[in-house]
Motif scaffolding. Sequence first.
Motif, PDB file in Angstrom:
ATOM      1  N   PHE A   1       0.821  -1.213   0.000  1.00 21.01           N
ATOM      2  CA  PHE A   1       0.000   0.000   0.000  1.00 21.01           C
ATOM      3  C   PHE A   1       0.856   1.264   0.000  1.00 21.01           C
ATOM      4  CE2 PHE A   1      -3.999  -2.066   2.087  1.00 21.01           C
ATOM      5  CZ  PHE A   1      -4.180  -2.826   0.946  1.00 21.01           C
ATOM      6  N   LYS A   2       1.912   1.262   0.809  1.00 17.86           N
ATOM      7  CA  LYS A   2       2.802   2.436   0.871  1.00 17.86           C
ATOM      8  C   LYS A   2       3.533   2.625  -0.460  1.00 17.86           C
ATOM      9  CE  LYS A   2       3.594   2.003   5.856  1.00 17.86           C
ATOM     10  NZ  LYS A   2       4.580   1.593   6.902  1.00 17.86           N
TER      11      LYS A   2
ATOM     12  N   SER B   1       1.202   4.080  -3.141  1.00 18.28           N
ATOM     13  CA  SER B   1       0.989   5.520  -2.948  1.00 18.28           C
ATOM     14  C   SER B   1       2.187   6.323  -3.444  1.00 18.28           C
ATOM     15  CB  SER B   1       0.725   5.819  -1.472  1.00 18.28           C
ATOM     16  OG  SER B   1      -0.500   5.247  -1.054  1.00 18.28           O
ATOM     17  N   MET B   2       3.396   5.801  -3.210  1.00 17.13           N
ATOM     18  CA  MET B   2       4.609   6.478  -3.697  1.00 17.13           C
ATOM     19  C   MET B   2       4.667   6.448  -5.216  1.00 17.13           C
ATOM     20  SD  MET B   2       6.459   7.827  -1.329  1.00 17.13           S
ATOM     21  CE  MET B   2       8.065   7.936  -2.114  1.00 17.13           C
TER      22      MET B   2
ATOM     23  N   ILE C   1       2.162   6.370  -7.244  1.00 12.56           N
ATOM     24  CA  ILE C   1       1.186   7.364  -7.713  1.00 12.56           C
ATOM     25  C   ILE C   1       1.766   8.772  -7.609  1.00 12.56           C
ATOM     26  CG2 ILE C   1      -1.055   8.427  -7.209  1.00 12.56           C
ATOM     27  CD1 ILE C   1      -1.229   5.758  -8.686  1.00 12.56           C
ATOM     28  N   ASN C   2       2.492   9.035  -6.545  1.00 11.20           N
ATOM     29  CA  ASN C   2       3.123  10.351  -6.391  1.00 11.20           C
ATOM     30  C   ASN C   2       4.096  10.646  -7.527  1.00 11.20           C
ATOM     31  OD1 ASN C   2       1.752  11.129  -4.089  1.00 11.20           O
ATOM     32  ND2 ASN C   2       3.306  10.325  -2.688  1.00 11.20           N
TER      33      ASN C   2
ATOM     34  N   ARG D   1      -6.939   1.065  -6.920  1.00  6.79           N
ATOM     35  CA  ARG D   1      -6.163  -0.143  -6.656  1.00  6.79           C
ATOM     36  C   ARG D   1      -6.966  -1.109  -5.787  1.00  6.79           C
ATOM     37  NH1 ARG D   1      -6.240  -0.804  -1.603  1.00  6.79           N
ATOM     38  NH2 ARG D   1      -5.248   0.593  -0.118  1.00  6.79           N
TER      39      ARG D   1
ATOM     40  N   GLN E   1      -9.135   1.286  -3.043  1.00 11.26           N
ATOM     41  CA  GLN E   1      -8.789   2.682  -2.760  1.00 11.26           C
ATOM     42  C   GLN E   1      -8.691   3.447  -4.073  1.00 11.26           C
ATOM     43  OE1 GLN E   1      -8.188   4.436   0.321  1.00 11.26           O
ATOM     44  NE2 GLN E   1      -8.387   6.080  -1.168  1.00 11.26           N
TER      45      GLN E   1
ATOM     46  N   TYR F   1      -7.740   7.042  -6.270  1.00 10.64           N
ATOM     47  CA  TYR F   1      -6.761   8.136  -6.294  1.00 10.64           C
ATOM     48  C   TYR F   1      -7.117   9.094  -7.437  1.00 10.64           C
ATOM     49  CZ  TYR F   1      -3.943   4.829  -3.550  1.00 10.64           C
ATOM     50  OH  TYR F   1      -3.512   3.941  -2.601  1.00 10.64           O
TER      51      TYR F   1
ATOM     52  N   PHE G   1     -10.909   9.529  -6.500  1.00  6.58           N
ATOM     53  CA  PHE G   1     -10.713   9.570  -5.042  1.00  6.58           C
ATOM     54  C   PHE G   1     -12.038   9.477  -4.285  1.00  6.58           C
ATOM     55  CE2 PHE G   1     -10.045  11.756  -0.947  1.00  6.58           C
ATOM     56  CZ  PHE G   1      -9.042  10.944  -0.448  1.00  6.58           C
TER      57      PHE G   1
END
Length: 360
Positions: A129-130, A133-134, A136-137, A160, A292, A294, A298
Amino acid sequence: MHLDDVKIERQFLEKIVKNREYNEIFQAYYEKLHGETKDDKLERKRDHLKDCNALWFIDRYEIARVKDFQKTNLCKDKFCNNCKKVKQAARMSKFIPLIRPYSRSMYQLTLTVPNVRGEQLGETIDDLFKAFSMLINYLKGKKKIKGVDFERFKYEGAIRSLEVTYKGNEYHPHLHALVVLHINPLDDAMIRRHKNVYSKDFKGNREDRLFSDAEVLIQKVWYLLINKQRVFKRAIDELDKGYSCQLDKFKESDFIELFKYMTKATNEDDATMNYRQFKTLYYALLNRRQIQGYGCFFNLKDEEVSMEEVNELYDAIIEELKQKESPLSVSETPNELMQDTEYTLISRKRIYAYLKQLRD
């Protein structure tokens, strides 16, 4: 609209009865885990699973020989075969119509990591998960890698979904993601030309494939993120291989992968989940959000069909029935309803499928 358009078929009831029988296995697992931990929440979960779909509350019309389904108790347990299917259907009816406007720019991104042992599963899911998110950043330009151009992908949003398969004490957590990328499919970065260790499917489920520059980049960035290594161009270039990742144009059938269950009741050999696997998955998936969104996805909250439209169509049927008689409120088991050949069983929820069929 006719009664046949909202009729519940016998096959549907048969599946519910079969799944209730299957759920007895997980009731026993909750009972055993409660005995080990004395956690009263597990006892309540066992009872909710036992009551799930046990009784259907219906309005019975004697003259018309119609039974109108009103409600049933749902446990919403992640191991319940009935509730998993309800949740999947609800997600698809809710999200697909809101996703389709982006269809020309949608891609299916599958992100994997090596198998892990049961005691590592929870931590590995956190890492997935972390890392996502990275990633996506990077795609949206919030974080940059000098010398690597993520802006060319023209990212707009993603959804996701977590899935965990298992065999013995080995678990395979992975992510299915829908990503909206407005990059030209003929862009040089999207042309498949690379062959690597992931090109061959050793299970024989697909033909050998080549990977694009975009896929190779994501494979390597994903490897660095999962292993908590610094992500910069030289580290990417020096990696011989990353972790298995595939980026394909999104197909209609991919919605099933995106919104499928977090885990199945059977393992990769189609054997029923044993108690040790249940216990591992219960704690590893506890309080984990499977889906989740994004970016442009979102806050997806609308429904495929407005309740006003559903109520208007269904109430017209019920009003016609009530003009001839008042219903009698009763409760019956799915097994009793399945054996009943005199009455037509109908449901308001069937309206969604009816309207979708009209619009497709």
